[in-house]
Design an enzyme around this catalytic site. Sequence first.
Site, short mmCIF file in Angstrom:
data_model
loop_
_atom_site.label_atom_id
_atom_site.label_comp_id
_atom_site.label_asym_id
_atom_site.label_seq_id
_atom_site.Cartn_x
_atom_site.Cartn_y
_atom_site.Cartn_z
N ASP A 199 0.87 -1.19 0.00
CA ASP A 199 0.00 0.00 0.00
C ASP A 199 0.90 1.24 0.00
O ASP A 199 1.83 1.35 0.83
CB ASP A 199 -0.87 -0.03 1.27
CG ASP A 199 -1.91 1.08 1.25
OD1 ASP A 199 -3.05 0.81 0.85
OD2 ASP A 199 -1.56 2.22 1.62
N ASP A 222 -4.44 2.47 -4.54
CA ASP A 222 -2.98 2.36 -4.45
C ASP A 222 -2.56 1.05 -3.79
O ASP A 222 -1.51 0.98 -3.17
CB ASP A 222 -2.43 3.56 -3.66
CG ASP A 222 -3.01 3.61 -2.25
OD1 ASP A 222 -4.11 3.07 -2.04
OD2 ASP A 222 -2.34 4.17 -1.35
N ASP A 244 -1.81 9.10 -11.03
CA ASP A 244 -1.78 7.99 -11.99
C ASP A 244 -0.35 7.70 -12.44
O ASP A 244 0.03 6.54 -12.64
CB ASP A 244 -2.65 8.33 -13.21
CG ASP A 244 -4.14 8.21 -12.90
OD1 ASP A 244 -4.49 7.73 -11.79
OD2 ASP A 244 -4.96 8.60 -13.75
N ASN A 267 -2.53 12.69 -4.52
CA ASN A 267 -3.69 13.00 -5.36
C ASN A 267 -4.26 14.37 -5.04
O ASN A 267 -4.55 15.18 -5.94
CB ASN A 267 -4.78 11.94 -5.16
CG ASN A 267 -4.71 10.84 -6.22
OD1 ASN A 267 -4.08 11.02 -7.25
ND2 ASN A 267 -5.32 9.70 -5.93
#
Lengths: 324, 189
Positions: A196, A239, A213, A204
């Site tokens: 993770d 993620d 991305d 983000n």
Amino acid sequence: MVDLPRLAQLVPMHLLVDRTGTILSRGRTLSKVLAGASRLEEAFVPANGIGLGSGPVAGDLFSLLGGGKRIFLQMRHHPDVALRGHGVRLSPDIALLDLGFGIGLSAAVQTFGLNDSDFPPSDLAMEFLFLHEANRAALQELSRVNSRLEEARENAQILSITDPLTGLLNRRGFEIVFTRAFDQRHRKPFALVHLDLDRFKDINDTFGHATGDRVLTEIASILATEVRLDDRACRVGGDEFLMLIFAARPEADAMAIGKRILDRAGSVGISAGFGAVSASMGVAVCDGTGVSRPHQLFEMADAALYRAKLSGRGRVVQWSDTMR
Amino acid sequence: MHGLVNRCLEAFLRSSYGNATWQKIAAQVDIHPDGFLTWEPSPDRVTHAMVIAAARRLGKSVGELLEDVGAWLSCQEQIRRLLRFGGSNFPEFVESLRELPGRVELVIPDLAFPGFAVLSQDAGRYRIHADAHAPGLMRVLAGMLRVMADDYGALAVISVVRNRIDIEVVLPDYSDKRGFELSPAGGRR
């Protein structure tokens, strides 16, 4: 009275024979086929209950003539060519046969170099040969269609198990490979690695989804290059990534691969001041002992990941009994 | 329209003008750039739109384009061979065309190939009439006839008006005919 030259032209596959087996006349096409044979036994071997040559031969053949009965004559020197036809007795000692190649037409055409002028317009030989080639062409086209459909099916199958952003397996793809791996855990141990990204929401929120991305894509690329050919990496959503590491001692290999991934993740650039990208990983081993259900393994990897997060992030933690 | 007709047009355009031209035409009439995958029938308007778009892009009339399609078809060795089963010389071939729809139906029963009549008024003069109003088919057939006249080594004048083709075989043996063996090259298969 039969005019033999005209008969040869009109009925190119005729045969006029006497009771002793002597060939008295033959059609122009049959002349190519029989070459210089002057007697039945020189050109044919017994078939269909017909003996050839003198004596009973002709009796056999003559007894089959008339009444719509079919006769078969197998060529002596060309095993793949047989003639079939019917005949009538013109007199007690003379018989007239009209023959054809039947299903062996293609073989006969090739064997004897026949051309379209060798077959009368009333004969269906040209239609047969046309169909033979036309069917082959149609089948080739259908085969092309089948190949393209198969290709499209394979592409659709690949797309259905691929994460479109990263190109890694998606959750569905992972479930397929995981189920297989779990079934084979006794003879092929593996480690499940749950990764993770740390503070991905901040990335983000701060830099936008395009940057997020890009980070995901670069991390996926690192995973894809760090795992071995038999290992599997997938993005299960957001993620979160899962990896299957197959090895005789999976815990050691999984820890080593995890640390290499951590090192490389730090080189993924975002922006000055944000710091390096990092990830936390939990490792759980499946070697046929201790874990009997798949969900147990996921819970173990998840617990190890949670411990990695609690311990300050940016690390790989292997599950242990103390995490129960 | 039978999918094979669309597939034929696609193959002609790809082969004669390249994949890029095909894809531009396909995009213009909303056909998938990969082309026609199966023989599934499609509405006639798809075929008509494709022909019109191709003709415009290539700067030809629809009739010229369809004649090119026919000529291209006859140049495909498999098709050429099938056509050559029609006769040993060009007049025989023309006369045999009345059997062409039947032959096609034997191989592809659902193609619904339109029928036509072949009339011979004088020696060497033929007139082909389409049964239905099928000017497109007559254009394709005219293109095929021109190539086949060359194939048989015949000198022929071929003119097409709507659903009628007039053929005058001036010299049946004007030049050497192309080879044709009943057994295809490469031996028995």
